[in-house]
Design a protein around this motif. Structure first.
Motif, PDB file in Angstrom:
ATOM      1  N   LEU A  25      79.029   2.519 -38.657  1.00  0.00           N
ATOM      2  CA  LEU A  25      79.487   2.967 -37.341  1.00  0.00           C
ATOM      3  C   LEU A  25      78.889   2.092 -36.248  1.00  0.00           C
ATOM      4  N   TRP A  26      77.610   1.747 -36.388  1.00  0.00           N
ATOM      5  CA  TRP A  26      76.965   0.867 -35.411  1.00  0.00           C
ATOM      6  C   TRP A  26      77.663  -0.490 -35.360  1.00  0.00           C
ATOM      7  N   LEU A  27      77.946  -1.056 -36.531  1.00  0.00           N
ATOM      8  CA  LEU A  27      78.655  -2.337 -36.571  1.00  0.00           C
ATOM      9  C   LEU A  27      80.014  -2.235 -35.873  1.00  0.00           C
ATOM     10  N   THR A  28      80.713  -1.124 -36.100  1.00  0.00           N
ATOM     11  CA  THR A  28      82.037  -0.944 -35.507  1.00  0.00           C
ATOM     12  C   THR A  28      81.947  -0.818 -33.990  1.00  0.00           C
ATOM     13  N   ILE A  29      80.988  -0.038 -33.500  1.00  0.00           N
ATOM     14  CA  ILE A  29      80.866   0.192 -32.054  1.00  0.00           C
ATOM     15  C   ILE A  29      80.355  -1.053 -31.332  1.00  0.00           C
ATOM     16  N   VAL A  30      79.332  -1.685 -31.895  1.00  0.00           N
ATOM     17  CA  VAL A  30      78.681  -2.805 -31.208  1.00  0.00           C
ATOM     18  C   VAL A  30      79.412  -4.122 -31.421  1.00  0.00           C
ATOM     19  N   HIS A  31      79.954  -4.332 -32.636  1.00  0.00           N
ATOM     20  CA  HIS A  31      80.541  -5.624 -32.969  1.00  0.00           C
ATOM     21  C   HIS A  31      82.033  -5.562 -33.280  1.00  0.00           C
ATOM     22  N   GLY A  32      82.629  -4.377 -33.188  1.00  0.00           N
ATOM     23  CA  GLY A  32      84.073  -4.280 -33.279  1.00  0.00           C
ATOM     24  C   GLY A  32      84.661  -4.031 -34.646  1.00  0.00           C
ATOM     25  N   ALA A  33      83.858  -4.124 -35.701  1.00  0.00           N
ATOM     26  CA  ALA A  33      84.362  -3.901 -37.059  1.00  0.00           C
ATOM     27  C   ALA A  33      83.174  -3.637 -37.975  1.00  0.00           C
ATOM     28  N   PRO A  34      83.380  -2.857 -39.055  1.00  0.00           N
ATOM     29  CA  PRO A  34      82.267  -2.578 -39.965  1.00  0.00           C
ATOM     30  C   PRO A  34      81.815  -3.795 -40.749  1.00  0.00           C
ATOM     31  N   PHE A  35      82.723  -4.751 -40.963  1.00  0.00           N
ATOM     32  CA  PHE A  35      82.360  -5.967 -41.684  1.00  0.00           C
ATOM     33  C   PHE A  35      82.859  -7.166 -40.877  1.00  0.00           C
ATOM     34  N   VAL A  36      81.929  -7.888 -40.286  1.00  0.00           N
ATOM     35  CA  VAL A  36      82.289  -8.995 -39.422  1.00  0.00           C
ATOM     36  C   VAL A  36      81.241 -10.088 -39.568  1.00  0.00           C
ATOM     37  N   ALA A  37      81.667 -11.342 -39.489  1.00  0.00           N
ATOM     38  CA  ALA A  37      80.734 -12.467 -39.585  1.00  0.00           C
ATOM     39  C   ALA A  37      79.889 -12.533 -38.324  1.00  0.00           C
ATOM     40  N   GLY A  83      79.936 -20.369 -49.162  1.00  0.00           N
ATOM     41  CA  GLY A  83      80.634 -21.486 -49.777  1.00  0.00           C
ATOM     42  C   GLY A  83      81.730 -21.033 -50.720  1.00  0.00           C
ATOM     43  N   TRP A  84      81.539 -19.882 -51.330  1.00  0.00           N
ATOM     44  CA  TRP A  84      82.502 -19.332 -52.289  1.00  0.00           C
ATOM     45  C   TRP A  84      83.631 -18.607 -51.570  1.00  0.00           C
ATOM     46  N   LEU A  85      83.283 -17.795 -50.536  1.00  0.00           N
ATOM     47  CA  LEU A  85      84.264 -16.927 -49.895  1.00  0.00           C
ATOM     48  C   LEU A  85      84.667 -17.373 -48.495  1.00  0.00           C
ATOM     49  N   GLY A  86      84.010 -18.400 -47.962  1.00  0.00           N
ATOM     50  CA  GLY A  86      84.308 -18.847 -46.605  1.00  0.00           C
ATOM     51  C   GLY A  86      83.195 -18.474 -45.646  1.00  0.00           C
ATOM     52  N   THR A  87      82.979 -19.330 -44.646  1.00  0.00           N
ATOM     53  CA  THR A  87      81.839 -19.116 -43.758  1.00  0.00           C
ATOM     54  C   THR A  87      82.066 -18.016 -42.728  1.00  0.00           C
ATOM     55  N   ALA A  88      83.289 -17.716 -42.385  1.00  0.00           N
ATOM     56  CA  ALA A  88      83.541 -16.694 -41.365  1.00  0.00           C
ATOM     57  C   ALA A  88      84.724 -15.815 -41.773  1.00  0.00           C
ATOM     58  N   THR A  89      84.755 -15.424 -43.034  1.00  0.00           N
ATOM     59  CA  THR A  89      85.856 -14.606 -43.542  1.00  0.00           C
ATOM     60  C   THR A  89      85.415 -13.166 -43.703  1.00  0.00           C
ATOM     61  N   LEU A  90      86.401 -12.283 -43.775  1.00  0.00           N
ATOM     62  CA  LEU A  90      86.111 -10.871 -44.001  1.00  0.00           C
ATOM     63  C   LEU A  90      85.417 -10.673 -45.338  1.00  0.00           C
ATOM     64  N   GLU A 142      68.601  -4.709 -40.484  1.00  0.00           N
ATOM     65  CA  GLU A 142      69.097  -4.165 -41.748  1.00  0.00           C
ATOM     66  C   GLU A 142      70.487  -4.679 -42.097  1.00  0.00           C
ATOM     67  N   VAL A 143      71.349  -4.846 -41.099  1.00  0.00           N
ATOM     68  CA  VAL A 143      72.745  -5.162 -41.396  1.00  0.00           C
ATOM     69  C   VAL A 143      73.148  -6.588 -41.041  1.00  0.00           C
ATOM     70  N   ILE A 144      72.312  -7.309 -40.275  1.00  0.00           N
ATOM     71  CA  ILE A 144      72.662  -8.680 -39.887  1.00  0.00           C
ATOM     72  C   ILE A 144      71.603  -9.677 -40.345  1.00  0.00           C
ATOM     73  N   ASP A 145      70.372  -9.507 -39.851  1.00  0.00           N
ATOM     74  CA  ASP A 145      69.329 -10.513 -40.094  1.00  0.00           C
ATOM     75  C   ASP A 145      69.094 -10.776 -41.571  1.00  0.00           C
ATOM     76  N   PHE A 146      69.042  -9.704 -42.365  1.00  0.00           N
ATOM     77  CA  PHE A 146      68.650  -9.870 -43.761  1.00  0.00           C
ATOM     78  C   PHE A 146      69.796 -10.325 -44.654  1.00  0.00           C
ATOM     79  N   ARG A 147      70.926 -10.663 -44.044  1.00  0.00           N
ATOM     80  CA  ARG A 147      71.937 -11.434 -44.771  1.00  0.00           C
ATOM     81  C   ARG A 147      71.385 -12.837 -45.067  1.00  0.00           C
ATOM     82  N   TYR A 148      70.531 -13.324 -44.151  1.00  0.00           N
ATOM     83  CA  TYR A 148      70.064 -14.708 -44.224  1.00  0.00           C
ATOM     84  C   TYR A 148      68.535 -14.825 -44.287  1.00  0.00           C
ATOM     85  N   TRP A 149      67.829 -13.949 -43.574  1.00  0.00           N
ATOM     86  CA  TRP A 149      66.372 -13.993 -43.539  1.00  0.00           C
ATOM     87  C   TRP A 149      65.787 -13.262 -44.738  1.00  0.00           C
TER      88      TRP A 149
END
Length: 437
Positions: A25-37, A83-90, A142-149
């Motif tokens: 819900l936070w992702l949807t409200i703040v960034h517009g979608a639950p799963f977004v690059a 690299g497998w699924l695209g750098t900015a894909t759903l 929890e939902v953004i930084d630790f994708r990479y950090w």
């Protein structure tokens, strides 16, 4: 205190479901979608470079070239996914979001099991889980930084070790499989996140001294040191080939020291402006002059130059250095609202700070009261928290750093509140804790 095992009953499952829903819900409200690059500063840039070129590169700016700014594991995993699924894909955004949240939630569940082995009652176990799952103070991490950090991975591995320490205190000799797991995951943790690995090692030192046979301790030490040496050697060889320096760890120590220790930092007014000005003065991710220096001399040489200047100032001004160290220590345990300004989400800074401070202070008080009352299973937790805080106080604490202790303090905080509500907090000591197998 009666032991309790979580068994992940309906209450825990409901908390997990609510926690996941809150984050989506936070992702949807703040960034517009639950799963977004979404980007997360240097680690994301390195992951994108790895996806596109197969090289860990471009930490500070496009075209920088190979980097040792970060340890390789987490940006390489994220880069492989992109690299497998695209750098900015759903598809890649979905996988990376689930990877990030999955690490964090699994770490929470392992900590829940650890504190069950420590002997906490079921109400305290559920209370700690509710704090973390329903009050997502560190939701951008929890939902953004630790994708990479590395923070989610580091917390998960540290949680596993705290759980093993709780089990070791029961007195049963550990099986060889568990000793190997402790050795290899300890080596991996120290390689991926050295401060966390050191803190876990300190906690293990106390646990081994009191509860492990010398033979078991020597097995873990020998295998763990060998595994860590192999990882560090491989990384040093890569760095010598990539950046010309056989560096076994990260290259950015000087930059982080300089960001935290300088004369203007003594001014406590408008700390967010002061920090932002320092960022644009010395950090190559933001400063054009710093970027020019990195282009000319390399990231390692630039960091070493900053390190020499900063250490010279610290040695010549010990009282100023001490003041900053104490301030950083306080900010590590009690993040201020301005610190949440630099977390990828500027909303609810005061509320998030208040929750984080309250939980941390209650957690520290819970550890102190528990140890005073003879709850020895709290000792490894206290040592882990203290060792980590003493290291990070050398730098400017950011929420991504405080996150490494916040979940560990949630259960002592819940335990203290439960003891207070039960009216048992006044009693000076408890019988020795026993935990059912």
């Amino acid at each position: 205190m009666r032991a309790a095992h979580p068994h992940f009953d309906r209450a825990i499952l409901a908390l997990i479901a609510c926690g996941l829903l809150l984050r989506l819900l936070w992702l949807t409200i703040v960034h517009g979608a639950p799963f977004v690059a979404l980007s997360a500063a240097e680690a994301c840039d390195v992951a994108i470079a790895f996806a596109q070129t197969g090289t860990l590169a471009d930490a500070y700016f496009p075209g920088q070239g190979p980097t040792a700014h970060l340890m390789p594991l987490n940006p390489a995993i994220a880069g492989w996914v992109m690299g497998w699924l695209g750098t900015a894909t759903l598809a890649s955004a979905t996988v990376l979001t689930l990877w990030s949240v999955g690490q964090v939630f699994l770490a929470y569940l392992v900590l829940l099991s650890a504190f069950a082995h420590a002997g906490l009652e079921r109400i305290a176990l559920r209370g700690g889980a509710a704090i973390l799952l329903l009050l997502p103070v560190f939701v951008p991490q929890e939902v953004i930084d630790f994708r990479y950090w590395e923070g989610g991975t580091a917390l998960l591995l540290a949680a596993c070790h705290l759980r093993w320490m709780m089990i070791a205190q029961r007195g049963a000799p550990p099986a060889m499989v568990r000793l190997l797991a402790v050795a290899f995951t300890g080596a991996l943790l120290t390689f991926v996140a050295p401060p966390v690995g050191i803190a876990v090692a300190v906690a293990w030192g106390w646990t081994a001294w009191r509860h492990l046979a010398i033979r078991s301790t020597m097995i873990v030490l020998a295998i763990g040191l060998a595994a860590f040496s192999a990882m560090s050697l491989a990384w040093a060889v890569r760095n010598e080939a990539a950046i010309g320096v056989p560096l076994p760890s990260r290259s950015n120590l000087g930059v982080e020291l300089a960001m935290a220790n300088y004369p203007q930092a003594l001014d406590a007014t408008a700390p967010e402006d002061r920090f932002n000005a320092r960022l644009f003065a010395v950090h190559p991710a933001a400063s054009r002059r710093a970027q020019a220096a990195v282009r000319s001399y390399g990231e390692r040489a630039y960091a070493l130059a900053l390190q020499r200047v900063t250490l010279t100032w610290m040695v010549r001004h010990p009282w100023a250095m001490t003041r900053l160290y104490v301030r950083h220590l306080v900010e590590f345990f009690a993040p201020q609202p301005w610190q949440f300004y630099f977390t990828g989400w500027q909303g609810m800074r005061a509320a998030r700070s208040l929750i984080a401070c309250t939980v941390s202070m209650l957690g520290l008080a819970g550890l102190i009261v528990g140890l005073w009352r003879g709850q020895r299973t709290f000792a490894p937790v206290a040592l882990y928290v203290a060792a980590l805080a003493l290291q990070f106080a050398m730098f400017q604490p950011m929420p991504r750093y405080s996150f490494l202790i916040y979940p560990v303090l949630a259960w002592p905080a819940a335990w203290l509140v439960a003891q207070w509500r039960a009216g048992t907090i006044r009693h000076p000591r408890l019988p020795r804790t026993t935990v059912r197998p």
